[in-house]
Design an enzyme around this catalytic site. Sequence first.
Site, mmCIF file in Angstrom:
data_model
loop_
_atom_site.group_PDB
_atom_site.id
_atom_site.type_symbol
_atom_site.label_atom_id
_atom_site.label_comp_id
_atom_site.label_asym_id
_atom_site.label_seq_id
_atom_site.Cartn_x
_atom_site.Cartn_y
_atom_site.Cartn_z
ATOM 1 C CG HIS A 221 -11.135 -56.555 32.911
ATOM 2 N ND1 HIS A 221 -11.605 -57.584 32.338
ATOM 3 C CD2 HIS A 221 -11.788 -55.454 32.606
ATOM 4 C CE1 HIS A 221 -12.771 -57.039 31.635
ATOM 5 N NE2 HIS A 221 -12.690 -55.786 31.671
ATOM 6 C CB CYS B 22 -14.691 -62.998 32.886
ATOM 7 S SG CYS B 22 -13.780 -64.271 32.365
HETATM 8 N N1 LIG Z 1 -13.539 -60.162 33.540
HETATM 9 C C1 LIG Z 1 -13.106 -60.513 32.321
HETATM 10 O O1 LIG Z 1 -11.868 -61.065 32.415
HETATM 11 N N2 LIG Z 1 -13.726 -60.518 31.315
HETATM 12 C C2 LIG Z 1 -13.122 -60.755 30.092
HETATM 13 C C3 LIG Z 1 -13.907 -59.999 28.922
HETATM 14 C C4 LIG Z 1 -12.999 -60.417 27.566
HETATM 15 C C5 LIG Z 1 -13.856 -59.799 26.474
HETATM 16 N N3 LIG Z 1 -13.257 -60.461 25.335
HETATM 17 C C6 LIG Z 1 -13.619 -58.223 26.335
HETATM 18 O O2 LIG Z 1 -12.567 -57.823 25.927
HETATM 19 O O3 LIG Z 1 -14.255 -57.478 26.883
#
Ligand SMILES: NC(=O)NCCC[C@H](N)C(=O)O
Length: 253
Positions: free
Chosen positions: A161, A246
């Site tokens: 991201h 997140c």
């Molecule tokens: N906003 C973020 O940094 N989100 C992390 C999401 C990690 C999750 N394992 C994913 O791949 O969607």
Amino acid sequence: MPTALIRRPSPRLAEGLVTHIERTPVDLDLAATQWQTYVDALHRTGWETVEVPPIDECPDSVFIEDTMVVYGDLAVIARAGADERRPEAAAAEETVAKQGYRIAHIADPGTLDGGDVLKIGSTIYVGHGGRTNAKGIEQLRDAFAPLGADVRAVPVQKVLHLKSAVTALPDGTVIGYEPLVDDPSAFDSFRPVPEESGAHVVLLGEDRLLMAASAPKSAELFAELGYTPVVVDISEFEKLEGCVTCLSVRLRR
Ligand SMILES: NC(=O)NCCC[C@H](N)C(=O)O
């Protein structure tokens, strides 16, 4: 009191998506403790938290930031770039609506993850990459432009991201670990940090920066700049490409 949305980890957390790093086993008990420590740090620094009802069948649901983007009085509910994460949005929408926000949606064929959106004042940078597509960015612009926001697309290829690569200090300086930033010149002002997770800060107010224990040199740098790092160990979430940003959605209205 400012409010942050949070969501308890799923018992299936260890099955969360991994894209740019190698999978390593997640310790669920430790993850639960680390999550509570993160929430405690919010409370300790004057934040009230509101829990979005948990969704046990979605391993990545603890990463609540990805379900929405909030600006002014409007919450835009995201349409996750990863199909398996789409069911996470519904309860998050209900919770933010109850907080008094108007609701809009990213709609098919648009995709967008909240983790791709970095707000600095009225400038909103959106990462165009693996999870967020051009249509999603266009829809976000249509939603927020009437509120005076300047929505700017920036490339994200090297990490999951935009906010895995960069976040910003309270003075608006964008910070990032340069080897993982696709185009530092896309930002009005950019300052390199010495560690990957040193690029991730959550602004808690009064110059306090919530950040991960895995970035001690960056914490030292921020302290030298006059900020107060509030450090939490989130190792089990880092194994799933999660970072401090997140695990919450801050509602600043
Ligand atoms: N906003 C973020 O940094 N989100 C992390 C999401 C990690 C999750 N394992 C994913 O791949 O969607």
